[in-house]
Design a protein around this motif. Structure first.
Motif, PDB file in Angstrom:
ATOM      1  N   LYS A  96      -5.453   6.766   1.701  1.00 44.08           N
ATOM      2  CA  LYS A  96      -5.300   6.078   3.273  1.00 44.08           C
ATOM      3  C   LYS A  96      -5.444   6.339   4.756  1.00 44.08           C
ATOM      4  O   LYS A  96      -5.163   6.619   5.495  1.00 44.08           O
ATOM      5  N   HIS A  97      -4.171   6.698   4.724  1.00 46.09           N
ATOM      6  CA  HIS A  97      -2.459   7.123   5.123  1.00 46.09           C
ATOM      7  C   HIS A  97      -3.453   8.344   6.413  1.00 46.09           C
ATOM      8  O   HIS A  97      -3.758   8.226   7.179  1.00 46.09           O
ATOM      9  N   TRP A  98      -3.873   9.045   5.102  1.00 50.86           N
ATOM     10  CA  TRP A  98      -3.952  10.529   5.770  1.00 50.86           C
ATOM     11  C   TRP A  98      -5.893  10.254   5.909  1.00 50.86           C
ATOM     12  O   TRP A  98      -6.459  11.677   6.693  1.00 50.86           O
ATOM     13  N   GLN A  99      -6.544   9.534   6.180  1.00 51.14           N
ATOM     14  CA  GLN A  99      -7.901  10.327   6.503  1.00 51.14           C
ATOM     15  C   GLN A  99      -8.230   9.434   7.834  1.00 51.14           C
ATOM     16  O   GLN A  99      -7.693   8.769   8.228  1.00 51.14           O
ATOM     17  N   GLU A 152       0.782  -0.994   0.005  1.00 48.99           N
ATOM     18  CA  GLU A 152      -0.243   0.240  -0.106  1.00 48.99           C
ATOM     19  C   GLU A 152       0.916   1.389   0.209  1.00 48.99           C
ATOM     20  O   GLU A 152       0.312   2.053  -0.642  1.00 48.99           O
ATOM     21  N   TYR A 153       1.633   1.148   0.651  1.00 49.14           N
ATOM     22  CA  TYR A 153       2.849   2.311   0.529  1.00 49.14           C
ATOM     23  C   TYR A 153       4.167   2.227  -0.646  1.00 49.14           C
ATOM     24  O   TYR A 153       4.860   0.639  -0.378  1.00 49.14           O
ATOM     25  N   CYS A 154       4.544   3.514  -0.822  1.00 46.41           N
ATOM     26  CA  CYS A 154       5.922   3.388  -0.934  1.00 46.41           C
ATOM     27  C   CYS A 154       7.060   3.248  -0.314  1.00 46.41           C
ATOM     28  O   CYS A 154       6.862   3.787   1.296  1.00 46.41           O
ATOM     29  N   LYS A 155       8.687   3.102  -0.268  1.00 48.11           N
ATOM     30  CA  LYS A 155       9.706   2.476   0.260  1.00 48.11           C
ATOM     31  C   LYS A 155       9.938   4.676   1.299  1.00 48.11           C
ATOM     32  O   LYS A 155      10.689   4.651   2.174  1.00 48.11           O
ATOM     33  N   TRP A 156       9.733   5.490   0.462  1.00 47.64           N
ATOM     34  CA  TRP A 156       9.886   6.639   0.557  1.00 47.64           C
ATOM     35  C   TRP A 156       8.968   7.160   1.657  1.00 47.64           C
ATOM     36  O   TRP A 156       9.848   8.508   2.271  1.00 47.64           O
ATOM     37  N   CYS A 157       7.628   6.459   1.651  1.00 44.60           N
ATOM     38  CA  CYS A 157       6.625   7.183   2.820  1.00 44.60           C
ATOM     39  C   CYS A 157       6.558   5.913   3.529  1.00 44.60           C
ATOM     40  O   CYS A 157       6.335   6.750   5.223  1.00 44.60           O
ATOM     41  N   TYR A 158       7.212   4.809   4.060  1.00 40.04           N
ATOM     42  CA  TYR A 158       6.766   4.257   4.915  1.00 40.04           C
ATOM     43  C   TYR A 158       7.884   3.382   4.898  1.00 40.04           C
ATOM     44  O   TYR A 158       7.956   2.181   3.891  1.00 40.04           O
ATOM     45  N   ASP A 159       8.521   3.143   5.363  1.00 42.73           N
ATOM     46  CA  ASP A 159       9.826   1.730   5.605  1.00 42.73           C
ATOM     47  C   ASP A 159      10.630   1.506   7.777  1.00 42.73           C
ATOM     48  O   ASP A 159      10.176   2.153   8.169  1.00 42.73           O
ATOM     49  N   GLY A 160      10.219   0.125   7.354  1.00 38.09           N
ATOM     50  CA  GLY A 160      10.465  -0.671   8.676  1.00 38.09           C
ATOM     51  C   GLY A 160       9.104  -0.345   9.193  1.00 38.09           C
ATOM     52  O   GLY A 160       9.828  -0.428  10.904  1.00 38.09           O
ATOM     53  N   GLY A 161       7.999  -0.598   9.048  1.00 37.13           N
ATOM     54  CA  GLY A 161       7.480  -0.552   9.324  1.00 37.13           C
ATOM     55  C   GLY A 161       6.937   1.467  10.149  1.00 37.13           C
ATOM     56  O   GLY A 161       5.904   1.712  11.610  1.00 37.13           O
ATOM     57  N   LYS A 162       7.660   2.410   9.881  1.00 33.77           N
ATOM     58  CA  LYS A 162       7.325   4.082  10.249  1.00 33.77           C
ATOM     59  C   LYS A 162       7.037   4.471   9.110  1.00 33.77           C
ATOM     60  O   LYS A 162       8.292   4.477   8.123  1.00 33.77           O
ATOM     61  N   PHE A 163       6.336   5.531   9.524  1.00 28.18           N
ATOM     62  CA  PHE A 163       5.938   6.589   8.301  1.00 28.18           C
ATOM     63  C   PHE A 163       7.179   7.598   8.311  1.00 28.18           C
ATOM     64  O   PHE A 163       7.374   8.046   9.543  1.00 28.18           O
ATOM     65  N   MET A 164       7.582   8.219   7.478  1.00 28.53           N
ATOM     66  CA  MET A 164       8.357   8.967   7.172  1.00 28.53           C
ATOM     67  C   MET A 164       7.815  10.422   7.536  1.00 28.53           C
ATOM     68  O   MET A 164       8.370  11.780   7.363  1.00 28.53           O
ATOM     69  N   SER A 199       5.048  13.096   9.433  1.00 31.40           N
ATOM     70  CA  SER A 199       4.057  12.969  10.216  1.00 31.40           C
ATOM     71  C   SER A 199       2.560  13.912   9.885  1.00 31.40           C
ATOM     72  O   SER A 199       2.038  14.363  10.652  1.00 31.40           O
ATOM     73  N   SER A 200       2.404  15.042   8.514  1.00 33.10           N
ATOM     74  CA  SER A 200       1.682  15.711   8.548  1.00 33.10           C
ATOM     75  C   SER A 200       1.461  15.667   7.154  1.00 33.10           C
ATOM     76  O   SER A 200       2.168  15.831   5.809  1.00 33.10           O
ATOM     77  N   GLU A 201      -0.140  16.258   6.574  1.00 32.17           N
ATOM     78  CA  GLU A 201       0.306  16.015   5.143  1.00 32.17           C
ATOM     79  C   GLU A 201       0.589  17.290   4.559  1.00 32.17           C
ATOM     80  O   GLU A 201       1.379  17.118   3.252  1.00 32.17           O
ATOM     81  N   GLU A 202       1.065  18.510   5.613  1.00 28.80           N
ATOM     82  CA  GLU A 202       1.895  19.764   5.292  1.00 28.80           C
ATOM     83  C   GLU A 202       3.133  19.163   4.865  1.00 28.80           C
ATOM     84  O   GLU A 202       3.840  19.365   3.603  1.00 28.80           O
ATOM     85  N   GLU A 203       3.736  18.617   5.933  1.00 30.40           N
ATOM     86  CA  GLU A 203       5.386  18.442   6.022  1.00 30.40           C
ATOM     87  C   GLU A 203       5.424  17.476   4.349  1.00 30.40           C
ATOM     88  O   GLU A 203       6.365  17.658   3.328  1.00 30.40           O
ATOM     89  N   LEU A 204       4.557  16.803   3.923  1.00 27.65           N
ATOM     90  CA  LEU A 204       4.805  15.479   2.895  1.00 27.65           C
ATOM     91  C   LEU A 204       4.505  16.713   1.267  1.00 27.65           C
ATOM     92  O   LEU A 204       5.445  16.256   0.792  1.00 27.65           O
ATOM     93  N   ILE A 205       3.798  17.111   1.382  1.00 25.75           N
ATOM     94  CA  ILE A 205       3.230  18.367   1.059  1.00 25.75           C
ATOM     95  C   ILE A 205       4.989  19.018   0.478  1.00 25.75           C
ATOM     96  O   ILE A 205       4.805  18.736  -1.139  1.00 25.75           O
ATOM     97  N   GLU A 206       5.034  19.851   1.372  1.00 23.14           N
ATOM     98  CA  GLU A 206       6.298  20.416   0.762  1.00 23.14           C
ATOM     99  C   GLU A 206       7.575  19.793   0.811  1.00 23.14           C
ATOM    100  O   GLU A 206       8.503  20.262  -0.295  1.00 23.14           O
TER     101      GLU A 206
END
Length: 148
Positions: free
Chosen positions: A145-148, A95-107, A109-116
């Motif tokens: 899914k992650h942001w809902q 469901e997730y790419c390696k750049w967003c989710y690796d080793g069970g952790k999301f990279m 912490s917020s939609e704003e950080e992701l977009i930036e």
């Protein structure tokens, strides 16, 4: 369903003519006609306005199947060599790419950080301006899914 079909159907369901829609959007009737016959497509920001006027979700007007995307950042898994993320036990998470989710952790912490942090990659890949990329991601990301 394609944008042109979605637009035409939503407009007709509200009993609006192309002229009535164009008046509410402050564009010409010909612009609406060109959108509906697939000659041109409106910008993301115009799609936001169209969605508001027609009372439909903006994501519906983007003609995107979100199930084919990373459910955190929206990158399509059709991108060559797109790596999937991994769970804490090292198992692949489709469901997730390696750049967003690796080793069970999301990279992120917020939609704003992701977009930036990821808008520049979208700009490079598509030729969008910064404003267009941020606007597009602002519509897409909350539907993942992650942001809902």
């Amino acid at each position: 369903m394609s944008f042109k079909e979605t637009l035409s159907k939503a407009r007709e369901q509200r009993g609006m003519t192309q002229q009535e829609l164009s008046d509410k959007l402050y564009v010409t009737r010909q612009a609406v006609s060109r959108w509906e016959n697939g000659e041109t497509e409106p910008s993301v920001d115009m799609r936001k306005l169209i969605a508001n006027v027609l009372d439909v979700p903006v994501i519906q007007l983007l003609d995107i199947d979100v199930s084919e995307l990373c459910q955190c950042c929206g990158t399509p898994f059709t991108v060559p060599n797109m790596p999937h993320g991994t769970d804490a036990d090292g198992e692949e998470n489709i469901e997730y790419c390696k750049w967003c989710y690796d080793g069970g952790k999301f990279m992120y912490s917020s939609e704003e950080e992701l977009i930036e942090k990821t808008a520049p990659f979208l700009m490079e890949a598509t030729g969008m301006s910064q404003d267009e990329a941020v606007s597009f991601m602002g519509v897409l990301v909350p539907n993942l899914k992650h942001w809902q």
